[in-house]
Design an enzyme around this catalytic site. Structure first.
Site, PDB file in Angstrom:
ATOM      1  CD  GLU A   1      -2.943   0.982   2.385  1.00  0.00           C
ATOM      2  OE1 GLU A   1      -3.691  -0.135   2.213  1.00  0.00           O
ATOM      3  OE2 GLU A   1      -3.042   1.659   3.245  1.00  0.00           O
TER       4      GLU A   1
ATOM      5  CE  LYS B   1       7.827   4.056   7.236  1.00  0.00           C
ATOM      6  NZ  LYS B   1       7.154   3.449   8.611  1.00  0.00           N
TER       7      LYS B   1
END
Ligand code: FAD
Length: 284
Positions: free
Chosen positions: A17, A269
């Site tokens: 995501e 990330k």
């Protein structure tokens, strides 16, 4: 590709995501992070939707960029702070870019206490998306109950309403104790909800995330998890390593127990996504 078809293959799937930037200045780093994650070739990637809808263009643009990498995008869409006109504008934009998957959400209630205007619940949005084209529709679900729900049983009734409105799969709120998910799956199936359930896993990589998470959703933190935060919370590198290991451990246990859909809240990330992907290289 439609996510329901990806899930129907019956194999373990790993998805990631990203969340869109709040301002145009932050667009480029977010896009770069999304591209890095897309290069890991997840089963699909979701792009969240800013609560007020003011950044909806970024959600669509980033979803489109992901598609350019050959990865199926899932665009989130919220309705409670939106108008019908705005919702249909976004749906038209998604259609024109060939984005076939939408996660239909109510969104959090406006903090100013303003009452919802044209939509009250995600089920209304799901019905409308269903009538608006050939989208594959997902919805949110809450193994520990939604914070506003009187109890888990009522919450489950409303989940059933969302599925009956036309959703093809559901993705769970994060949880840190797999037994919560297993008992939820049992109750969900008993209720006659048969759509695939994708388990939402949050790798907690810094101690600050914890208070935000538990404050927002009331998520239960097992003693094993708390011990990790107590021991490594002040050491960012160690906390990151331990958080990734904890998430990996949860995922391996889920797959071993037949939960095939794994969604990682990777929070822009790429390094975290890459390490989880690597930890599962022989499992997926
Ligand atoms: P709903 O399904 O509408 O439920 C909201 C509450 O209303 C629940 O308590 C439910 O039990 C109750 N309810 C539902 N139907 C009825 C009814 N007919 N009558 C009475 N009560 C009812 N937020 C964002 O802003 N952007 C995002 O991109 C985003 N992505 C998310 C992804 C996932 C996987 C999850 C789990 C959450 C996400 N959220 C996002 C947060 C979400 O918007 C909030 O949790 C929000 O408070 C509820 O959204 P919902 O779609 O689950 O609402």
């Amino acid at each position: 590709m439609k996510i329901r078809d990806i899930l129907a293959a019956g194999k373990p799937t790993l998805s990631f995501e990203v969340f869109p930037p709040k301002t145009v200045d932050a667009y480029e780093p977010v896009e770069r992070a999304a591209c890095e994650i897309a290069k890991l070739k997840p089963a699909f990637m979701s792009v969240t939707y800013g609560a007020g809808g003011g950044t909806s263009r970024y959600t669509v643009d980033i979803a489109d960029t992901i598609k350019g990498y050959g990865v199926t995008p899932l665009a989130h869409l919220t309705c409670v702070s939106s108008t019908r006109e705005k919702v249909h504008q976004v749906l038209d934009e998604l259609k024109s870019r060939g984005i076939e998957n939408v996660l239909a959400l109510r969104g959090d209630l406006p903090a100013d206490g303003e009452t919802p205007r044209e939509y009250r619940y995600a089920s209304q949005l799901i019905r409308e998306i269903k009538e608006s084209g050939d989208f594959c529709i997902g919805a949110a679900c809450y193994p520990e109950g939604h914070v506003e729900s009187a109890n888990k049983s009522v919450d489950m009734d409303y989940l059933k309403e969302k599925v009956e409105a036309g959703c093809d799969f559901v993705t769970t709120q994060m949880f840190f104790d797999n037994s919560i998910l297993y008992s939820y799956l049992y109750r969900i199936r008993e209720k006659g909800i048969t759509v695939p359930v994708i388990a939402g896993i949050m790798p907690v990589t810094n101690a600050k995330q914890i208070s935000r998470i538990t404050g927002m959703s009331g998520t239960y933190l097992p003693a094993r998890f708390k011990a990790i935060v107590d021991r490594f919370g002040d050491n960012p590198a160690a906390m990151k390593q331990a958080g990734i290991a904890y998430a990996t451990d949860q995922i391996i246990d889920l797959i071993a127990n037949g939960v095939n859909g794994i969604h990682v809240y990777s929070m822009n990330k790429p390094d975290v996504a890459a390490r989880i992907r690597e930890n599962l290289s022989e499992i997926l």
